[in-house]
Design a protein around this motif. Structure first.
Motif, PDB file in Angstrom:
ATOM      1  N   LEU A  26       0.868  -1.183   0.000  1.00 16.35           N
ATOM      2  CA  LEU A  26       0.000   0.000   0.000  1.00 16.35           C
ATOM      3  C   LEU A  26       0.899   1.227   0.000  1.00 16.35           C
ATOM      4  N   ALA A  27       0.707   2.124  -0.954  1.00 13.41           N
ATOM      5  CA  ALA A  27       1.597   3.274  -1.079  1.00 13.41           C
ATOM      6  C   ALA A  27       0.791   4.553  -1.276  1.00 13.41           C
ATOM      7  N   ASP A  28       0.996   5.495  -0.369  1.00 14.66           N
ATOM      8  CA  ASP A  28       0.327   6.792  -0.440  1.00 14.66           C
ATOM      9  C   ASP A  28       1.280   7.777  -1.099  1.00 14.66           C
ATOM     10  N   GLU A  29       0.935   8.242  -2.306  1.00 21.07           N
ATOM     11  CA  GLU A  29       1.747   9.190  -3.062  1.00 21.07           C
ATOM     12  C   GLU A  29       3.219   8.744  -3.142  1.00 21.07           C
ATOM     13  N   PRO A  30       3.476   7.586  -3.747  1.00 23.04           N
ATOM     14  CA  PRO A  30       4.843   7.035  -3.759  1.00 23.04           C
ATOM     15  C   PRO A  30       5.856   7.878  -4.524  1.00 23.04           C
ATOM     16  N   THR A  31       5.399   8.744  -5.418  1.00 28.28           N
ATOM     17  CA  THR A  31       6.331   9.557  -6.195  1.00 28.28           C
ATOM     18  C   THR A  31       6.345  11.019  -5.762  1.00 28.28           C
ATOM     19  N   ALA A  32       5.648  11.331  -4.691  1.00 32.09           N
ATOM     20  CA  ALA A  32       5.621  12.711  -4.199  1.00 32.09           C
ATOM     21  C   ALA A  32       6.993  13.087  -3.652  1.00 32.09           C
ATOM     22  N   ASN A  33       7.375  14.316  -3.873  1.00 36.37           N
ATOM     23  CA  ASN A  33       8.607  14.878  -3.319  1.00 36.37           C
ATOM     24  C   ASN A  33       9.886  14.225  -3.816  1.00 36.37           C
ATOM     25  N   VAL A  34       9.839  13.612  -4.993  1.00 39.82           N
ATOM     26  CA  VAL A  34      11.064  13.123  -5.623  1.00 39.82           C
ATOM     27  C   VAL A  34      11.138  13.720  -7.025  1.00 39.82           C
ATOM     28  N   ASP A  35      12.350  13.799  -7.564  1.00 41.49           N
ATOM     29  CA  ASP A  35      12.511  14.352  -8.902  1.00 41.49           C
ATOM     30  C   ASP A  35      11.967  13.373  -9.942  1.00 41.49           C
ATOM     31  N   SER A  36      11.810  13.845 -11.163  1.00 40.95           N
ATOM     32  CA  SER A  36      11.200  13.046 -12.236  1.00 40.95           C
ATOM     33  C   SER A  36      11.969  11.760 -12.518  1.00 40.95           C
ATOM     34  N   GLU A  37      13.290  11.827 -12.535  1.00 45.33           N
ATOM     35  CA  GLU A  37      14.100  10.638 -12.816  1.00 45.33           C
ATOM     36  C   GLU A  37      13.919   9.579 -11.729  1.00 45.33           C
TER      37      GLU A  37
END
Length: 70
Positions: free
Chosen positions: A8-19
């Motif tokens: 279960l992942a809440d906003e797994p790509t939040a606050n990281v750069d695009s790469e």
């Protein structure tokens, strides 16, 4: 957890750069394909949504749509 069946992942790509986001999504996709790990995401990130096999959209706490991609 070692070898989980579900993540279960809440906003797994939040606050990281695009790469980094793309790398994370590739790892999760690989785990799903090769090990059968199911990922359940809560996200606003269109990159995550675009890669999902199933998208359930919620509005005001209720299911507004449930789409299975082929």
């Amino acid at each position: 957890a070692s070898n989980p069946a579900v993540v279960l992942a809440d906003e797994p790509t939040a606050n990281v750069d695009s790469e980094t986001a793309e790398n994370l999504l590739s790892i999760m996709e690989k785990l799903n394909q090769e090990r059968g790990v199911t990922f359940v995401f809560s996200t606003h990130d269109q990159r995550v949504i675009d890669r999902a096999k199933r998208v359930i959209t919620m509005v005001d706490g209720r299911i507004a749509s449930d789409e299975i991609k082929t």
